[in-house]
Scaffold this motif. Structure first.
Motif, mmCIF file in Angstrom:
data_model
loop_
_atom_site.group_PDB
_atom_site.id
_atom_site.type_symbol
_atom_site.label_atom_id
_atom_site.label_comp_id
_atom_site.label_asym_id
_atom_site.label_seq_id
_atom_site.Cartn_x
_atom_site.Cartn_y
_atom_site.Cartn_z
ATOM 1 N N PRO A 32 41.044 37.820 29.712
ATOM 2 C CA PRO A 32 39.464 37.032 30.923
ATOM 3 C C PRO A 32 40.208 37.183 32.662
ATOM 4 O O PRO A 32 41.659 37.836 32.177
ATOM 5 C CB PRO A 32 39.766 35.452 31.320
ATOM 6 C CG PRO A 32 40.635 35.212 29.061
ATOM 7 C CD PRO A 32 41.442 36.351 28.551
ATOM 8 N N HIS A 33 39.708 37.141 33.580
ATOM 9 C CA HIS A 33 39.771 37.932 34.444
ATOM 10 C C HIS A 33 39.212 37.233 36.173
ATOM 11 O O HIS A 33 38.170 37.466 35.484
ATOM 12 C CB HIS A 33 39.464 39.933 34.830
ATOM 13 C CG HIS A 33 40.088 40.067 36.218
ATOM 14 N ND1 HIS A 33 40.609 41.255 35.827
ATOM 15 C CD2 HIS A 33 40.738 39.983 37.136
ATOM 16 C CE1 HIS A 33 40.906 41.691 37.136
ATOM 17 N NE2 HIS A 33 41.818 40.183 37.527
ATOM 18 N N LEU A 34 39.943 36.396 36.393
ATOM 19 C CA LEU A 34 39.551 35.260 37.216
ATOM 20 C C LEU A 34 39.308 36.702 38.538
ATOM 21 O O LEU A 34 41.076 36.758 39.032
ATOM 22 C CB LEU A 34 40.115 34.319 37.440
ATOM 23 C CG LEU A 34 39.858 33.156 38.636
ATOM 24 C CD1 LEU A 34 38.787 32.808 38.756
ATOM 25 C CD2 LEU A 34 41.056 32.214 38.828
ATOM 26 N N ALA A 35 39.620 36.647 39.726
ATOM 27 C CA ALA A 35 39.405 37.112 41.398
ATOM 28 C C ALA A 35 39.342 35.907 41.994
ATOM 29 O O ALA A 35 38.016 35.081 41.458
ATOM 30 C CB ALA A 35 37.884 37.720 41.771
ATOM 31 N N ALA A 36 39.710 35.321 42.552
ATOM 32 C CA ALA A 36 38.983 35.099 44.141
ATOM 33 C C ALA A 36 39.321 35.414 45.619
ATOM 34 O O ALA A 36 39.789 36.113 46.144
ATOM 35 C CB ALA A 36 41.128 33.689 44.601
ATOM 36 N N ILE A 37 38.242 34.749 46.459
ATOM 37 C CA ILE A 37 38.403 35.276 47.703
ATOM 38 C C ILE A 37 38.729 33.918 48.578
ATOM 39 O O ILE A 37 38.160 33.248 48.566
ATOM 40 C CB ILE A 37 36.970 35.933 48.048
ATOM 41 C CG1 ILE A 37 36.643 36.688 47.240
ATOM 42 C CG2 ILE A 37 36.625 36.384 49.673
ATOM 43 C CD1 ILE A 37 34.860 37.185 47.412
ATOM 44 N N LEU A 38 40.130 34.737 49.506
ATOM 45 C CA LEU A 38 40.102 33.448 50.536
ATOM 46 C C LEU A 38 39.909 33.685 51.947
ATOM 47 O O LEU A 38 40.231 35.099 52.444
ATOM 48 C CB LEU A 38 41.953 33.161 49.947
ATOM 49 C CG LEU A 38 42.261 32.746 51.464
ATOM 50 C CD1 LEU A 38 42.283 31.069 51.356
ATOM 51 C CD2 LEU A 38 44.085 32.701 51.313
ATOM 52 N N VAL A 39 39.495 33.626 52.646
ATOM 53 C CA VAL A 39 39.078 33.711 54.163
ATOM 54 C C VAL A 39 40.677 33.705 55.075
ATOM 55 O O VAL A 39 39.987 31.506 55.177
ATOM 56 C CB VAL A 39 37.261 33.493 54.190
ATOM 57 C CG1 VAL A 39 37.564 34.248 55.539
ATOM 58 C CG2 VAL A 39 36.465 34.630 53.448
ATOM 59 N N GLY A 40 40.832 33.676 56.098
ATOM 60 C CA GLY A 40 41.640 33.170 56.766
ATOM 61 C C GLY A 40 42.643 32.289 56.322
ATOM 62 O O GLY A 40 43.634 32.779 55.191
ATOM 63 N N ASN A 41 43.858 31.861 57.042
ATOM 64 C CA ASN A 41 44.641 31.587 56.824
ATOM 65 C C ASN A 41 45.205 29.615 57.084
ATOM 66 O O ASN A 41 46.291 29.720 56.985
ATOM 67 C CB ASN A 41 46.068 31.904 58.445
ATOM 68 C CG ASN A 41 46.055 33.568 58.055
ATOM 69 O OD1 ASN A 41 46.023 34.403 57.186
ATOM 70 N ND2 ASN A 41 45.709 33.786 59.504
ATOM 71 N N ASP A 42 44.191 29.088 56.515
ATOM 72 C CA ASP A 42 44.581 27.991 55.804
ATOM 73 C C ASP A 42 45.127 27.404 54.801
ATOM 74 O O ASP A 42 45.108 28.338 54.163
ATOM 75 C CB ASP A 42 43.528 26.887 55.898
ATOM 76 C CG ASP A 42 43.419 25.710 55.526
ATOM 77 O OD1 ASP A 42 43.870 24.549 56.571
ATOM 78 O OD2 ASP A 42 43.311 25.005 54.058
ATOM 79 N N GLY A 43 46.967 26.616 55.409
ATOM 80 C CA GLY A 43 47.637 25.878 54.814
ATOM 81 C C GLY A 43 46.969 25.941 53.674
ATOM 82 O O GLY A 43 47.652 26.695 52.331
ATOM 83 N N GLY A 44 46.253 24.574 53.746
ATOM 84 C CA GLY A 44 45.995 24.589 52.068
ATOM 85 C C GLY A 44 45.560 24.863 51.207
ATOM 86 O O GLY A 44 45.546 25.382 50.111
ATOM 87 N N SER A 45 44.770 25.757 51.520
ATOM 88 C CA SER A 45 43.645 26.843 51.040
ATOM 89 C C SER A 45 45.000 27.951 50.567
ATOM 90 O O SER A 45 44.578 28.473 49.302
ATOM 91 C CB SER A 45 42.572 27.860 51.611
ATOM 92 O OG SER A 45 41.662 26.777 52.179
ATOM 93 N N MET A 46 45.643 28.292 51.208
ATOM 94 C CA MET A 46 46.029 29.062 50.631
ATOM 95 C C MET A 46 47.008 28.244 49.351
ATOM 96 O O MET A 46 47.298 29.227 49.083
ATOM 97 C CB MET A 46 47.564 29.783 51.843
ATOM 98 C CG MET A 46 46.189 30.388 53.342
ATOM 99 S SD MET A 46 48.038 31.908 53.344
ATOM 100 C CE MET A 46 48.798 30.453 54.407
ATOM 101 N N THR A 47 47.622 27.281 49.234
ATOM 102 C CA THR A 47 48.397 26.718 48.541
ATOM 103 C C THR A 47 47.470 26.635 47.673
ATOM 104 O O THR A 47 48.020 26.718 45.713
ATOM 105 C CB THR A 47 48.794 25.450 48.899
ATOM 106 O OG1 THR A 47 49.623 25.490 50.494
ATOM 107 C CG2 THR A 47 49.248 24.618 47.863
#
Ligand SMILES: NC(=O)C1=CN([C@@H]2O[C@H](COP(=O)(O)OP(=O)(O)OC[C@H]3O[C@@H](n4cnc5c(N)ncnc54)[C@H](OP(=O)(O)O)[C@@H]3O)[C@@H](O)[C@H]2O)C=CC1
Ligand SMILES: Nc1nc(=O)c2c([nH]1)NC[C@@H]1CN(c3ccc(C(=O)N[C@@H](CCC(=O)O)C(=O)O)cc3)C=[N+]21
Length: 292
Positions: A32-47
């Motif tokens: 299985p291969h999961l991809a995640a898109i992250l926009v910006g530098n929000d601390g919570g989202s990065m964690t």
């Protein structure tokens, strides 16, 4: 009073998933291969995104993290979503929310192929959930249901109050607990900021789910003796004694509420880890459903 250990339960699920991956590997099948898109530098989202990538590594999934600056246009993001929709190697992907204000979250969610929508946010998957048809269940509500299941908590006929009506937690969990399923068959009340007599309503709940995002909002007088309390809130509050400079706070005043409960989830270590475990379960299913 029993503490619902979401961290431990999530670990059990991750072990089960690791075994499934190992046997697929042994049989020469796709991983299985999961991809995640992250926009910006929000601390919570990065964690959170970091935790998802780490979970993939531990289980043996492939993972790809795609990062963009805050300045990315809606069109550029839509192009990436379409690319992932078509990429045969990617079984499922998520776009971490919130997105910057100039990007329409609904538009992005609608663009995700429902067969790869492992967050379960696409209207087709939410519709399937309402109609009891197979699809992807939103990760946090699915994690809550899994905790109720694994702790053998009786839900049938119980009064359940959900506080918070977000499309990713409160609204879907209220629907899932009201369905004719086990866990389920609750009589559900969905409360929000316009709700009147909230304290009284909560104090009558056999099962109380808090998904508000206001630290320590649920006080002792709002909880019935013997209630099951599920705390979804995860707010970062400043705390000079921590190395990170903050601590995580739930929506429930845990220290004063816990002793009244039959079961309660802590923050951290409750619902949060289960969200990630559900996402991984959805990703494995995505691959299987797509015939790989
Ligand atoms: N552990 C996990 O895996 C996850 C945790 N979270 C956490 O859960 C919390 C909620 O997030 P999310 O579900 O996105 O919700 P939102 O932040 O989108 O919405 C909050 C909801 O709470 C309601 N609300 C706000 N104030 C009150 C009040 N005083 N009385 C009653 N209701 C109120 C709002 O009502 P109204 O609609 O009227 O504005 C709204 O429906 C956050 O702390 C978030 O970090 C979220 C996702 C996953
Ligand atoms: N597209 C999208 N999908 C999401 O699933 C999604 C999202 N956007 N946006 C934000 C919320 C929030 N969320 C959490 C996930 C894990 C923890 C978690 O694992 N928390 C740990 C602690 C982590 C820490 O120490 O910071 C715990 O509660 O024990 C918390 C919150 C997913 N969300």
């Amino acid at each position: 009073m029993q503490i619902i250990n979401g961290k431990e339960t999530a670990l059990e699920i991750r072990k089960e998933l690791a075994q499934a991956v190992a046997s697929r590997k042994a049989a020469g099948k796709k991983i299985p291969h999961l991809a995640a898109i992250l926009v910006g530098n929000d601390g919570g989202s990065m964690t959170y995104v970091g935790a998802k990538v780490k979970a993939c590594e531990e289980i043996g999934f492939e993972s790809t993290l795609i990062r963009f600056e805050d300045s990315i246009t809606e069109e550029e993001l839509l192009n990436k979503v379409n690319e992932l929709n078509l990429d045969q190697e990617i079984d499922g992907f998520i776009v971490q929310l919130p997105l910057p204000a100039h990007i329409d979250e609904k538009k992005i969610t609608l663009a995700i192929d429902p067969k790869k929508d492992v967050d379960g946010f696409h209207p087709e998957n939410l519709g399937n959930m309402v109609l009891d048809l197979p699809g992807f269940l939103p990760a946090t509500p699915a994690g809550i249901i899994e905790l109720l299941r694994r702790y053998n908590i009786e839900t049938s006929g119980k009064n359940c109050v959900v506080v918070g009506r977000s499309h990713i937690v409160g609204m879907p969990v209220s629907i899932m607990l009201g369905r004719n399923t086990n866990p389920g068959n609750c009589t559900v009340t969905l409360a929000h900021s316009r709700t009147q007599n909230l304290e009284e309503l909560c104090a009558n709940a056999d099962i109380l789910i808090a998904a508000i995002g206001k630290p320590l909002f649920i006080k002792e007088n709002m909880v019935k003796e013997g209630a099951v309390v599920i705390d979804v809130g995860t707010t970062r509050v400043p705390d000079a004694s921590k190395k990170s400079g903050f601590r995580l706070r739930g929506d429930v005043d845990y220290d004063n509420v816990a002793e009244k409960c039959s079961f309660i989830t802590p923050v951290p270590g409750g619902v949060g880890p289960m969200t990630i475990a559900s996402l991984m379960m959805n990703t494995l299913r995505a691959m299987e459903l797509n015939g790989k």
